[in-house]
Write a protein that holds these residues in place. Structure first.
Motif, short mmCIF file in Angstrom:
data_model
loop_
_atom_site.label_atom_id
_atom_site.label_comp_id
_atom_site.label_asym_id
_atom_site.label_seq_id
_atom_site.Cartn_x
_atom_site.Cartn_y
_atom_site.Cartn_z
N LYS A 95 2.87 -6.55 11.01
CA LYS A 95 2.81 -5.31 10.24
C LYS A 95 3.98 -5.24 9.24
CE LYS A 95 0.79 -2.69 14.02
NZ LYS A 95 0.96 -1.50 14.89
N ASP A 96 5.12 -5.74 9.67
CA ASP A 96 6.31 -5.73 8.82
C ASP A 96 6.08 -6.56 7.56
OD1 ASP A 96 8.93 -4.84 8.35
OD2 ASP A 96 9.77 -6.71 9.11
N ALA A 99 3.78 -4.65 5.17
CA ALA A 99 4.51 -3.56 4.52
C ALA A 99 5.43 -4.10 3.43
CB ALA A 99 5.30 -2.77 5.55
N GLN A 100 6.12 -5.22 3.70
CA GLN A 100 7.03 -5.81 2.72
C GLN A 100 6.28 -6.33 1.49
OE1 GLN A 100 9.30 -8.73 4.86
NE2 GLN A 100 10.65 -7.21 5.78
N GLU A 103 5.09 -3.46 -0.66
CA GLU A 103 6.19 -2.88 -1.42
C GLU A 103 6.62 -3.79 -2.57
OE1 GLU A 103 10.73 -1.15 -0.81
OE2 GLU A 103 9.57 -1.79 0.93
N VAL A 109 5.50 2.10 -0.82
CA VAL A 109 6.27 2.06 0.42
C VAL A 109 5.51 2.82 1.50
CG1 VAL A 109 8.45 2.67 1.52
CG2 VAL A 109 8.42 1.95 -0.87
N ILE A 110 5.13 2.09 2.54
CA ILE A 110 4.45 2.69 3.69
C ILE A 110 5.12 2.14 4.94
CG2 ILE A 110 2.28 2.86 4.97
CD1 ILE A 110 0.80 2.72 2.34
N ASP A 111 5.38 3.02 5.89
CA ASP A 111 6.02 2.62 7.14
C ASP A 111 5.12 1.63 7.88
OD1 ASP A 111 7.78 2.49 9.26
OD2 ASP A 111 6.98 4.28 10.23
N LYS A 112 5.73 0.60 8.46
CA LYS A 112 4.95 -0.43 9.14
C LYS A 112 4.17 0.13 10.32
CE LYS A 112 8.72 -2.09 12.06
NZ LYS A 112 9.55 -3.23 12.41
N LYS A 113 4.59 1.25 10.88
CA LYS A 113 3.88 1.85 12.02
C LYS A 113 2.53 2.42 11.61
CE LYS A 113 8.24 3.00 14.14
NZ LYS A 113 9.26 4.04 14.24
#
Length: 150
Positions: A95-96, A99-100, A103, A109-113
């Motif tokens: 997920k990280d 997200a990276q 971005e 920008v979205i939180d990985k959760k």
């Protein structure tokens, strides 16, 4: 005595309701414990203004979630990964990483959760569900490609 409930109180009512209670119960329990405020015009007007502001903020958040949903549904995110034998990835996509890449490539920008991705261990096309809040979610298309060695 009339009080404005600021928290839910069992057997009395829900937050935001105006209730008629005995003076001792109102002063010594409800107001003292922070469950209610004395229902004066000033307190009622302030409460109504706060509720209106909360509604405006929520409407803005919903509009932003709808807009983000449209944007994310259109995106196909290409993520290069190192591969080994039989086109299998070294490790799986996280997920990280999603997200990276989102971005760095689209400045979103979205939180990985918020991402719900399947376990990805091979090259190919996949779908990731992105929770945007207020009941909205988007389907982000992921395309895992082989990383070119430099």
């Amino acid at each position: 005595m009339q009080v404005l409930l600021v928290k839910d109180v069992a057997s009395l009512g829900k937050a935001g309701e105006i209730k008629e209670v005995k003076d001792g119960y109102g002063q010594n329990f409800l107001i003292a414990k922070g469950f209610a405020k004395l229902a004066t015009n000033e307190v009622l007007n302030k409460y109504k203004a706060e509720q209106k502001k909360k509604a405006e903020i929520e409407a803005l958040e919903i509009a932003e979630a709808k807009q983000m949903q449209k944007v994310l549904d259109e995106i196909t995110l290409q993520i290069p990964k190192k591969i080994g034998a039989n086109n299998h990835l070294f490790g799986s996509l996280t997920k990280d990483e999603v997200a990276q890449y989102l971005e760095s490539t689209h400045r979103i920008v979205i939180d990985k959760k918020a991402f719900d991705i399947p376990q990805i261990k091979t090259l190919g096309s996949f779908q990731a569900n992105v929770k945007l809040g207020h009941g909205f979610s988007a389907n982000l298309k992921l395309e895992i490609i082989a990383q070119q060695d430099k």
